[in-house]
Design a protein around this motif. Sequence first.
Motif, PDB file in Angstrom:
ATOM      1  N   VAL A   1      -6.746  -1.625  -7.674  1.00 14.10           N
ATOM      2  CA  VAL A   1      -8.152  -1.659  -8.085  1.00 14.10           C
ATOM      3  C   VAL A   1      -9.010  -0.862  -7.091  1.00 14.10           C
ATOM      4  CG1 VAL A   1     -10.166  -3.163  -8.367  1.00 14.10           C
ATOM      5  CG2 VAL A   1      -7.965  -3.828  -9.352  1.00 14.10           C
ATOM      6  N   VAL A   2      -8.757  -1.068  -5.813  1.00 12.88           N
ATOM      7  CA  VAL A   2      -9.524  -0.340  -4.795  1.00 12.88           C
ATOM      8  C   VAL A   2      -9.328   1.162  -4.961  1.00 12.88           C
ATOM      9  CG1 VAL A   2      -9.669   0.137  -2.314  1.00 12.88           C
ATOM     10  CG2 VAL A   2      -9.520  -2.218  -3.131  1.00 12.88           C
ATOM     11  N   LEU A   3      -8.083   1.571  -5.179  1.00 12.20           N
ATOM     12  CA  LEU A   3      -7.807   3.003  -5.304  1.00 12.20           C
ATOM     13  C   LEU A   3      -8.520   3.602  -6.514  1.00 12.20           C
ATOM     14  CD1 LEU A   3      -5.743   4.900  -3.625  1.00 12.20           C
ATOM     15  CD2 LEU A   3      -4.649   5.078  -5.853  1.00 12.20           C
ATOM     16  N   VAL A   4      -8.501   2.869  -7.622  1.00 10.35           N
ATOM     17  CA  VAL A   4      -9.160   3.369  -8.838  1.00 10.35           C
ATOM     18  C   VAL A   4     -10.674   3.464  -8.623  1.00 10.35           C
ATOM     19  CG1 VAL A   4      -9.672   2.849 -11.249  1.00 10.35           C
ATOM     20  CG2 VAL A   4      -7.348   2.580 -10.373  1.00 10.35           C
ATOM     21  N   ALA A   5     -11.241   2.447  -7.975  1.00 10.71           N
ATOM     22  CA  ALA A   5     -12.674   2.480  -7.678  1.00 10.71           C
ATOM     23  C   ALA A   5     -13.004   3.701  -6.826  1.00 10.71           C
ATOM     24  CB  ALA A   5     -13.087   1.196  -6.961  1.00 10.71           C
ATOM     25  N   LEU A   6     -12.157   3.957  -5.850  1.00 10.83           N
ATOM     26  CA  LEU A   6     -12.341   5.116  -4.978  1.00 10.83           C
ATOM     27  C   LEU A   6     -12.292   6.411  -5.795  1.00 10.83           C
ATOM     28  CD1 LEU A   6     -12.551   5.524  -1.851  1.00 10.83           C
ATOM     29  CD2 LEU A   6     -10.130   6.126  -1.920  1.00 10.83           C
ATOM     30  N   PHE A   7     -11.344   6.456  -6.719  1.00  7.35           N
ATOM     31  CA  PHE A   7     -11.186   7.641  -7.554  1.00  7.35           C
ATOM     32  C   PHE A   7     -12.453   7.902  -8.372  1.00  7.35           C
ATOM     33  CE2 PHE A   7     -10.087   9.529 -11.643  1.00  7.35           C
ATOM     34  CZ  PHE A   7      -9.484  10.705 -11.231  1.00  7.35           C
ATOM     35  N   PHE A   8     -12.966   6.855  -9.003  1.00  6.63           N
ATOM     36  CA  PHE A   8     -14.165   7.032  -9.832  1.00  6.63           C
ATOM     37  C   PHE A   8     -15.389   7.369  -8.984  1.00  6.63           C
ATOM     38  CE2 PHE A   8     -12.049   4.424 -13.291  1.00  6.63           C
ATOM     39  CZ  PHE A   8     -11.864   5.523 -14.102  1.00  6.63           C
ATOM     40  N   ALA A   9     -15.415   6.859  -7.755  1.00  8.79           N
ATOM     41  CA  ALA A   9     -16.538   7.195  -6.863  1.00  8.79           C
ATOM     42  C   ALA A   9     -16.486   8.677  -6.508  1.00  8.79           C
ATOM     43  CB  ALA A   9     -16.471   6.336  -5.601  1.00  8.79           C
TER      44      ALA A   9
ATOM     45  N   VAL B   1       0.852  -1.193   0.000  1.00  9.49           N
ATOM     46  CA  VAL B   1       0.000   0.000   0.000  1.00  9.49           C
ATOM     47  C   VAL B   1       0.890   1.247   0.000  1.00  9.49           C
ATOM     48  CG1 VAL B   1      -1.718   1.289   1.295  1.00  9.49           C
ATOM     49  CG2 VAL B   1      -1.861  -1.198   1.177  1.00  9.49           C
ATOM     50  N   LEU B   2       1.933   1.215   0.822  1.00 12.56           N
ATOM     51  CA  LEU B   2       2.811   2.382   0.880  1.00 12.56           C
ATOM     52  C   LEU B   2       3.540   2.600  -0.438  1.00 12.56           C
ATOM     53  CD1 LEU B   2       4.281   1.935   4.448  1.00 12.56           C
ATOM     54  CD2 LEU B   2       2.604   3.593   3.685  1.00 12.56           C
ATOM     55  N   TRP B   3       4.009   1.498  -1.042  1.00 11.21           N
ATOM     56  CA  TRP B   3       4.692   1.638  -2.329  1.00 11.21           C
ATOM     57  C   TRP B   3       3.759   2.244  -3.356  1.00 11.21           C
ATOM     58  CZ3 TRP B   3       6.846  -4.023  -1.990  1.00 11.21           C
ATOM     59  CH2 TRP B   3       7.919  -4.024  -1.091  1.00 11.21           C
ATOM     60  N   MET B   4       2.497   1.795  -3.296  1.00  9.60           N
ATOM     61  CA  MET B   4       1.521   2.340  -4.233  1.00  9.60           C
ATOM     62  C   MET B   4       1.365   3.842  -4.004  1.00  9.60           C
ATOM     63  SD  MET B   4      -2.430   1.195  -4.671  1.00  9.60           S
ATOM     64  CE  MET B   4      -3.014   1.985  -3.198  1.00  9.60           C
ATOM     65  N   LEU B   5       1.222   4.240  -2.734  1.00  5.63           N
ATOM     66  CA  LEU B   5       1.043   5.657  -2.434  1.00  5.63           C
ATOM     67  C   LEU B   5       2.290   6.465  -2.777  1.00  5.63           C
ATOM     68  CD1 LEU B   5      -0.901   5.494   0.929  1.00  5.63           C
ATOM     69  CD2 LEU B   5      -1.775   5.959  -1.359  1.00  5.63           C
ATOM     70  N   ALA B   6       3.447   5.849  -2.637  1.00  4.34           N
ATOM     71  CA  ALA B   6       4.679   6.557  -2.987  1.00  4.34           C
ATOM     72  C   ALA B   6       4.691   6.893  -4.483  1.00  4.34           C
ATOM     73  CB  ALA B   6       5.900   5.724  -2.607  1.00  4.34           C
ATOM     74  N   GLY B   7       3.861   6.221  -5.255  1.00  3.81           N
ATOM     75  CA  GLY B   7       3.772   6.524  -6.679  1.00  3.81           C
ATOM     76  C   GLY B   7       2.612   7.429  -7.016  1.00  3.81           C
TER      77      GLY B   7
END
Lengths: 266, 264, 336
Positions: free
Chosen positions: A121-129, A28-34
Amino acid sequence: MIGRALRQARALLSVRYAEMLEYRAELVLWMLAGSMPLILMGVWMKVAATRPLGLEPVDFARYFLVLFLVRQATVVWVIWEFQEKVLTGALSQRLLQPIDPVWNEVAKHVAERFARLPFVVVLVALFFALYPDARWVPHPWALLSGLLLTIAAFAVRFAIQYTLSMMAFWTERAGSLQSVWFHLYVLFSGMLAPLSMYPESVRTFAELTPFPYLVYVPVAATLDHPAFPVDVPRACAVMAAWGVAFVVLNRVLWRRGLRQYSGMGA
Amino acid sequence: MRRHRTPLLRLVGLFWSTSVAAEMEYRVDFVLAVLNSGFGLLTTIFGLSLVFGGGPSFAGWSWHQAMVVVGVFTILEGFTRAVLEPNLGQIVRHVQQGTLDFVLLKPVSAQLWLSTRGLSPWGFPDVVLGVGLTLWAALKSGAGAADLALAIVPLAAAVVTLYSLWFVLATTSIWFVKIYNVTQVLRTLVEAGRYPVSVYPFGHRMFFTFIVPVAFLTTVPAETLVGRGSWAWIAASVGLAALLALAARAFFRFALRFYTSASS
Amino acid sequence: MSAASDEVVVHVADLAKHYRVADKQPGVVGTLRHFVRRKHRIIEAVRGVSFDIARGEMVGFLGPNGAGKTTTLKMLTGLVHPTTGEATVSGFVPFRRHADFLRQITLVMGQKQQLVWDLPALDSLRINAAVYDVPKAEAEQRIGALAEMLSITDILTQPVRKLSLGQRMKAELLAALLHRPSVVFLDEPTLGLDVNAQTAVRAFLRDYNERYGATILLTSHYMADITALCERVLLVHDGRLVYDGDLAAMVARVAPHREVEVELEQPLPAEQLAALGEIERVDGCVVRWLVPHGALTRTVAQIMQTLPVRDLRVTDPPIEEIIGRVFAGPAPEARA
């Protein structure tokens, strides 16, 4: 021969995948670091709202979202691990095995993609919401070519970084080399803004480097938007050329580097 | 009982001269560090020029004023590379390998030890470039001596704020031993400080002011430097810095209660 | 004791390795000078070593730190290219790192690990089985057998980071021997282990050697490893081979004395004690003599007759001391 390779690939991938799952929190952190693209997305949406660019804020939202995804799928960190292995001598352990050490690293990277996927996938879903206007369904062909180019971008990026890693045999911290390289990557890959916004001269120069193929090209292919032109077959050919060039260079440096490594005392 | 105490500054001086000596071993790195700073700055300026799109100003900032932000960011980047990364970046390692034991056994404040033990000269090029750019751009924007003097306050507050944020995050590794990259996330978010906070849309702005206070790191000092600072913002940045510094200290003490030294 | 035959497996002739290292003076001035102009120095880690090892032999490699033991092991496993001289292991030139060569050897380094830290050892073993082409059923059977020999069957499913040092070392040994190498190199395999674990590792190595006829060359700081496993020792000092042969013969040559320790009823004057032989130490009622092998019976009889003895013990000096004596002198050959 092929059966053996398959068996080795399966063992490496499944064990490395299990290892990556142990690092759930880190993933999760690596993802957020990007998340840099999501920050720049804000800037460009505001720019598009302030002055006419021929692109709507929502176009930038999609551009930077896909860019975020491409970056997530092409993350490479092999140089840090390799450098550590050379400095601590842990590379010796791998050299004793009758398989090239690179395959362990490749397996880790590929397995990590799959371990990271659910979080993305969760982050993208959150973004579209949060931002329903940005939703769109890409054309299947665009999606397919974007996916293929992303995989190719990962391969080329890995080949380049693994080649830079070879410097660890001569200088004690190849990592700084990677940092310099990363600035150029940010500058010329289309991460700061779509390449089509760049001044003509900078864009022409950038296209002579491998950088646009690592980010802008897969993004543009996925979006398939007239403002982001891309010639997919040509891009494939150019990427293949860069890939082969770096693999050859890598093998030459690897052989010399090993001699150097053993000279230092392994 | 009288005991001999090495003055704090001498101790830090000794730490830093030995770590600079260790780092200087890497000559190629020196060249690379300079290149790194140069390209980093070039990237920021180029990105900003794209955002300005040739116009004289954007989101209330003139080109030179925006360069002040870039300059302040570069100074903080240098501080991060020189002090924060070589020290706070190592806390995870100390916890993993159990060497935090040695630090805690030393008759010196553990927070001081962990925060000042190392110094990397590779942050210096950034500091030099950053100070130069900041001064040049501030003067071009019409800053007077009074503005420059006053800006020291929010700048110092920014350094303390950045340090405290890093320290709190690095301290969490006492619980989450495997987390290497938590400070990397902070670094990414701080990247937003390359641009003045007003170039972001409302949501981003709220996030970078109240959740991750990037606005206080670069925008507030830069506004003060170009003579647009308000007392309210300066006071807020000092208050925030003091609060975070105290919180970091308390948090570290709290976290130590959960420290179980590594078994092997 | 060991399952040795006449076939030469490890052949080393005049092997040497020189390193170039940077030389830096301490302090800021030294740093700056070093930054501008580097000085280098050649270190001769190994200076012309020759020996042969037969299949199935267990050989101890002894010497103080920096004598060149590890460098030699690394040359024999192909990690380090020799500066001069030749080495063959199982007919291969190690530095070519041919896959068939790598499948026949293993190098266990007590201080380095190959197991994936966050996963159970079994996962790492799966990788090794695939990498070394051990078929699945075969691998399972071998893991079972080796785990039983090491008595670690029930810890293979725990993450490696949860294991104790001794358990981890045993798991490392299992991983290193899964492909059943015929030549086993070990560099300090028992370093840092407690006495029980040391004994277990030794017993395992002897067992492995007997079962599979493997050739074993090991370095160790613990003499007990060497005395328990090896009939033959190679002694290196300062990059040179100073002794190659029987362990017992070396002890007799370097330490032709035995220690006679006596506890007396009451302390006696030193002159009276010295008349019986060379005194090593007097500590109140406890006296220690160094007695040549030939004179042992006579001296002991004399002591018993003339002194009020409460207790008497005859021992060999600890082998560490013997080795220390070899290395303390400038040129061991001169003494022989």
